[in-house]
Design an enzyme around this catalytic site. Structure first.
Site, PDB file in Angstrom:
ATOM      1  N   LYS A  13      31.120  27.462  44.254  1.00 17.53           N
ATOM      2  CA  LYS A  13      31.007  26.808  45.560  1.00 17.53           C
ATOM      3  C   LYS A  13      30.286  25.467  45.434  1.00 17.53           C
ATOM      4  O   LYS A  13      30.762  24.448  45.911  1.00 17.53           O
ATOM      5  CB  LYS A  13      30.219  27.685  46.547  1.00 17.53           C
ATOM      6  CG  LYS A  13      30.835  29.046  46.814  1.00 17.53           C
ATOM      7  CD  LYS A  13      30.037  29.843  47.849  1.00 17.53           C
ATOM      8  CE  LYS A  13      28.648  30.264  47.380  1.00 17.53           C
ATOM      9  NZ  LYS A  13      28.640  31.218  46.246  1.00 17.53           N
ATOM     10  N   ARG A  88      26.809  33.707  55.782  1.00 14.78           N
ATOM     11  CA  ARG A  88      26.880  34.785  54.804  1.00 14.78           C
ATOM     12  C   ARG A  88      26.894  36.156  55.463  1.00 14.78           C
ATOM     13  O   ARG A  88      26.942  37.163  54.774  1.00 14.78           O
ATOM     14  CB  ARG A  88      25.648  34.713  53.895  1.00 14.78           C
ATOM     15  CG  ARG A  88      25.913  34.027  52.566  1.00 14.78           C
ATOM     16  CD  ARG A  88      24.593  34.004  51.794  1.00 14.78           C
ATOM     17  NE  ARG A  88      24.791  33.971  50.383  1.00 14.78           N
ATOM     18  CZ  ARG A  88      24.817  32.863  49.649  1.00 14.78           C
ATOM     19  NH1 ARG A  88      24.686  31.691  50.204  1.00 14.78           N
ATOM     20  NH2 ARG A  88      24.970  32.932  48.344  1.00 14.78           N
ATOM     21  N   ARG A 127      24.082  29.684  34.033  1.00 15.53           N
ATOM     22  CA  ARG A 127      23.806  28.587  34.979  1.00 15.53           C
ATOM     23  C   ARG A 127      22.406  28.023  34.759  1.00 15.53           C
ATOM     24  O   ARG A 127      21.442  28.754  34.595  1.00 15.53           O
ATOM     25  CB  ARG A 127      23.937  29.092  36.410  1.00 15.53           C
ATOM     26  CG  ARG A 127      23.433  28.057  37.437  1.00 15.53           C
ATOM     27  CD  ARG A 127      24.012  28.227  38.796  1.00 15.53           C
ATOM     28  NE  ARG A 127      23.737  29.508  39.397  1.00 15.53           N
ATOM     29  CZ  ARG A 127      24.292  29.913  40.540  1.00 15.53           C
ATOM     30  NH1 ARG A 127      25.137  29.133  41.193  1.00 15.53           N
ATOM     31  NH2 ARG A 127      24.001  31.093  41.040  1.00 15.53           N
ATOM     32  N   ARG A 160      17.466  30.008  37.371  1.00 15.38           N
ATOM     33  CA  ARG A 160      16.982  30.615  38.609  1.00 15.38           C
ATOM     34  C   ARG A 160      16.591  32.066  38.373  1.00 15.38           C
ATOM     35  O   ARG A 160      17.297  32.786  37.667  1.00 15.38           O
ATOM     36  CB  ARG A 160      18.078  30.542  39.680  1.00 15.38           C
ATOM     37  CG  ARG A 160      18.232  29.166  40.290  1.00 15.38           C
ATOM     38  CD  ARG A 160      19.517  28.971  41.056  1.00 15.38           C
ATOM     39  NE  ARG A 160      19.877  30.050  41.974  1.00 15.38           N
ATOM     40  CZ  ARG A 160      20.962  30.030  42.751  1.00 15.38           C
ATOM     41  NH1 ARG A 160      21.777  28.980  42.729  1.00 15.38           N
ATOM     42  NH2 ARG A 160      21.241  31.031  43.542  1.00 15.38           N
ATOM     43  N   ARG A 171      22.869  40.881  44.328  1.00 15.10           N
ATOM     44  CA  ARG A 171      23.565  39.859  45.122  1.00 15.10           C
ATOM     45  C   ARG A 171      25.038  40.209  45.293  1.00 15.10           C
ATOM     46  O   ARG A 171      25.623  39.973  46.348  1.00 15.10           O
ATOM     47  CB  ARG A 171      23.415  38.492  44.471  1.00 15.10           C
ATOM     48  CG  ARG A 171      22.023  37.946  44.638  1.00 15.10           C
ATOM     49  CD  ARG A 171      21.744  36.873  43.647  1.00 15.10           C
ATOM     50  NE  ARG A 171      22.397  35.629  43.976  1.00 15.10           N
ATOM     51  CZ  ARG A 171      22.538  34.625  43.133  1.00 15.10           C
ATOM     52  NH1 ARG A 171      22.077  34.734  41.900  1.00 15.10           N
ATOM     53  NH2 ARG A 171      23.125  33.520  43.496  1.00 15.10           N
TER      54      ARG A 171
HETATM   55  P1  ADP Z   1      24.941  31.090  45.075  1.00 17.24           P
HETATM   56  O1  ADP Z   1      25.423  29.687  44.983  1.00 17.24           O
HETATM   57  O2  ADP Z   1      24.603  31.673  43.764  1.00 17.24           O
HETATM   58  O3  ADP Z   1      25.850  31.918  45.906  1.00 17.24           O
HETATM   59  P2  ADP Z   1      23.027  30.024  46.923  1.00 17.24           P
HETATM   60  O4  ADP Z   1      22.362  28.904  46.250  1.00 17.24           O
HETATM   61  O5  ADP Z   1      24.084  29.710  47.914  1.00 17.24           O
HETATM   62  O6  ADP Z   1      23.565  31.045  45.824  1.00 17.24           O
HETATM   63  O7  ADP Z   1      21.958  30.931  47.627  1.00 17.24           O
HETATM   64  C1  ADP Z   1      20.871  31.469  46.899  1.00 17.24           C
HETATM   65  C2  ADP Z   1      20.139  32.497  47.742  1.00 17.24           C
HETATM   66  O8  ADP Z   1      19.616  31.876  48.909  1.00 17.24           O
HETATM   67  C3  ADP Z   1      21.002  33.646  48.253  1.00 17.24           C
HETATM   68  O9  ADP Z   1      21.161  34.696  47.302  1.00 17.24           O
HETATM   69  C4  ADP Z   1      20.168  34.094  49.463  1.00 17.24           C
HETATM   70  O10 ADP Z   1      19.036  34.820  49.056  1.00 17.24           O
HETATM   71  C5  ADP Z   1      19.678  32.768  50.021  1.00 17.24           C
HETATM   72  N1  ADP Z   1      20.645  32.247  50.991  1.00 17.24           N
HETATM   73  C6  ADP Z   1      21.447  31.164  50.857  1.00 17.24           C
HETATM   74  N2  ADP Z   1      22.227  30.996  51.920  1.00 17.24           N
HETATM   75  C7  ADP Z   1      21.943  32.026  52.768  1.00 17.24           C
HETATM   76  C8  ADP Z   1      22.438  32.450  54.021  1.00 17.24           C
HETATM   77  N3  ADP Z   1      23.423  31.777  54.640  1.00 17.24           N
HETATM   78  N4  ADP Z   1      21.902  33.576  54.579  1.00 17.24           N
HETATM   79  C9  ADP Z   1      20.921  34.247  53.977  1.00 17.24           C
HETATM   80  N5  ADP Z   1      20.414  33.923  52.790  1.00 17.24           N
HETATM   81  C10 ADP Z   1      20.916  32.816  52.171  1.00 17.24           C
HETATM   82  P1  ADP Z   2      28.094  28.983  43.356  1.00 12.70           P
HETATM   83  O1  ADP Z   2      27.582  27.785  44.132  1.00 12.70           O
HETATM   84  O2  ADP Z   2      29.308  29.577  43.979  1.00 12.70           O
HETATM   85  O3  ADP Z   2      27.048  30.001  43.087  1.00 12.70           O
HETATM   86  P2  ADP Z   2      28.171  27.170  41.041  1.00 12.70           P
HETATM   87  O4  ADP Z   2      29.000  26.005  41.431  1.00 12.70           O
HETATM   88  O5  ADP Z   2      26.712  27.002  40.979  1.00 12.70           O
HETATM   89  O6  ADP Z   2      28.588  28.455  41.952  1.00 12.70           O
HETATM   90  O7  ADP Z   2      28.725  27.707  39.639  1.00 12.70           O
HETATM   91  C1  ADP Z   2      28.106  28.798  38.980  1.00 12.70           C
HETATM   92  C2  ADP Z   2      28.022  28.492  37.491  1.00 12.70           C
HETATM   93  O8  ADP Z   2      29.338  28.530  36.926  1.00 12.70           O
HETATM   94  C3  ADP Z   2      27.463  27.099  37.171  1.00 12.70           C
HETATM   95  O9  ADP Z   2      26.712  27.176  36.003  1.00 12.70           O
HETATM   96  C4  ADP Z   2      28.726  26.238  36.980  1.00 12.70           C
HETATM   97  O10 ADP Z   2      28.485  25.174  36.063  1.00 12.70           O
HETATM   98  C5  ADP Z   2      29.729  27.254  36.423  1.00 12.70           C
HETATM   99  N1  ADP Z   2      31.095  27.022  36.903  1.00 12.70           N
HETATM  100  C6  ADP Z   2      31.490  26.720  38.171  1.00 12.70           C
HETATM  101  N2  ADP Z   2      32.828  26.574  38.250  1.00 12.70           N
HETATM  102  C7  ADP Z   2      33.314  26.787  36.993  1.00 12.70           C
HETATM  103  C8  ADP Z   2      34.627  26.781  36.418  1.00 12.70           C
HETATM  104  N3  ADP Z   2      35.719  26.531  37.155  1.00 12.70           N
HETATM  105  N4  ADP Z   2      34.733  27.047  35.103  1.00 12.70           N
HETATM  106  C9  ADP Z   2      33.628  27.334  34.355  1.00 12.70           C
HETATM  107  N5  ADP Z   2      32.368  27.353  34.826  1.00 12.70           N
HETATM  108  C10 ADP Z   2      32.204  27.094  36.145  1.00 12.70           C
END
Ligand code: ADP
Ligand code: ADP
Ligand code: ZN
Length: 216
Positions: A13, A88, A127, A160, A171
């Site tokens: 994302k 979410r 990551r 993280r 998660r």
């Molecule tokens: P990821 O990209 O790995 O999905 P995020 O960076 O979006 O994780 O979010 C990290 C953490 O922050 C989530 O696991 C949750 O604990 C909190 N968080 C983020 N967005 C929300 C939301 N919309 N509602 C509740 N908690 C959130």
């Molecule tokens: P999210 O916001 O959904 O949690 P991230 O964009 O942070 O996801 O991506 C999660 C991890 O996977 C990061 O370390 C990123 O560099 C890697 N990643 C994201 N998209 C790809 C892809 N298409 N191929 C390989 N690695 C990816």
């Protein structure tokens, strides 16, 4: 354009949102990033939120809705934005509908990035995130030029706490229980775009743009 990007943790994302906001000139609103930056600044909000985040639990709907509302209404009205990681829960999706109504606006598209569990685990453990600017890397798929140092700002890269295995498992469970139902919430409205996230960064981005072209 008003976009929402969703998908399980690690789906890509953040990586895809980064490109979309640049190309389409959107304001990037990532609730996860807002919580992390608030924590880095030593603010109460971030410190309280991190107690939930570190274990892989969600921050309460009340707090999360409030920071989004502030961002959308108080810090300069946003015409075009991308929401990454919000909503979410179904309660958050309803709250967002309320905010959109107040703005007399609607979502143009909900981009749902689809990735299976094996891919997710591999992505999460590798990551790395910049402590200073929040830019995301991957030890294998997107390494920084110099290990542990951000290419963009020279900041320190860290793993993280919630990207460690125990937290990731929690998660994923919470995603299934609380977040996946939102897909159905948006499905009926004809705005949902399912994108195969198990491809290269570039291929995923290409598919998102193609899907956006098809609906606009
Ligand atoms: P990821 O990209 O790995 O999905 P995020 O960076 O979006 O994780 O979010 C990290 C953490 O922050 C989530 O696991 C949750 O604990 C909190 N968080 C983020 N967005 C929300 C939301 N919309 N509602 C509740 N908690 C959130
Ligand atoms: P999210 O916001 O959904 O949690 P991230 O964009 O942070 O996801 O991506 C999660 C991890 O996977 C990061 O370390 C990123 O560099 C890697 N990643 C994201 N998209 C790809 C892809 N298409 N191929 C390989 N690695 C990816
Ligand atoms: Zn940086």
């Amino acid at each position: 354009m008003k976009l929402l990007v969703m998908g399980p943790p690690g789906a890509g994302k953040g990586s895809q949102s980064r490109k979309l906001v640049k190309e389409f000139n959107l304001t990037n609103i990532s609730t996860g990033e807002m919580f992390r930056q608030s924590y880095e600044r030593g603010e109460n909000l971030g410190i309280e939120a991190m107690k939930f985040i570190d274990n892989g639990n969600l921050v309460s709907d009340e707090i999360t809705n409030e920071i989004v509302r502030k961002r959308l209404f108080e810090e300069g009205k946003e015409e075009d934005f991308l929401l990454d990681g919000y909503p979410r829960t179904v309660a958050q999706a309803k709250a967002l509908d309320g905010m959109l109504n107040e703005m007399n606006a609607k979502l143009d598209a909900v981009i749902n990035i689809v990735v299976d569990k094996e891919n997710i685990l591999e992505r999460m453990v590798g990551r790395r995130v910049c402590r200073k600017c929040g830019y995301t890397y991957h030890t294998k798929f997107k390494p920084s030029h110099q290990e542990g140092v951000c290419d963009k700002c020279g900041g320190e890269l860290y793993q993280r706490v919630d990207d460690q295995l125990e937290s990731v498992r929690n998660r994923l469970k919470i995603y299934e229980e609380k977040t996946r139902p939102i897909i159905d919430y948006y499905k009926g409205r004809g705005v949902l775009l399912n994108i195969n996230g198990m491809q290269s960064f570039e291929a995923v981005y290409r598919d998102i743009k193609k899907a956006l072209r098809d609906i606009t």
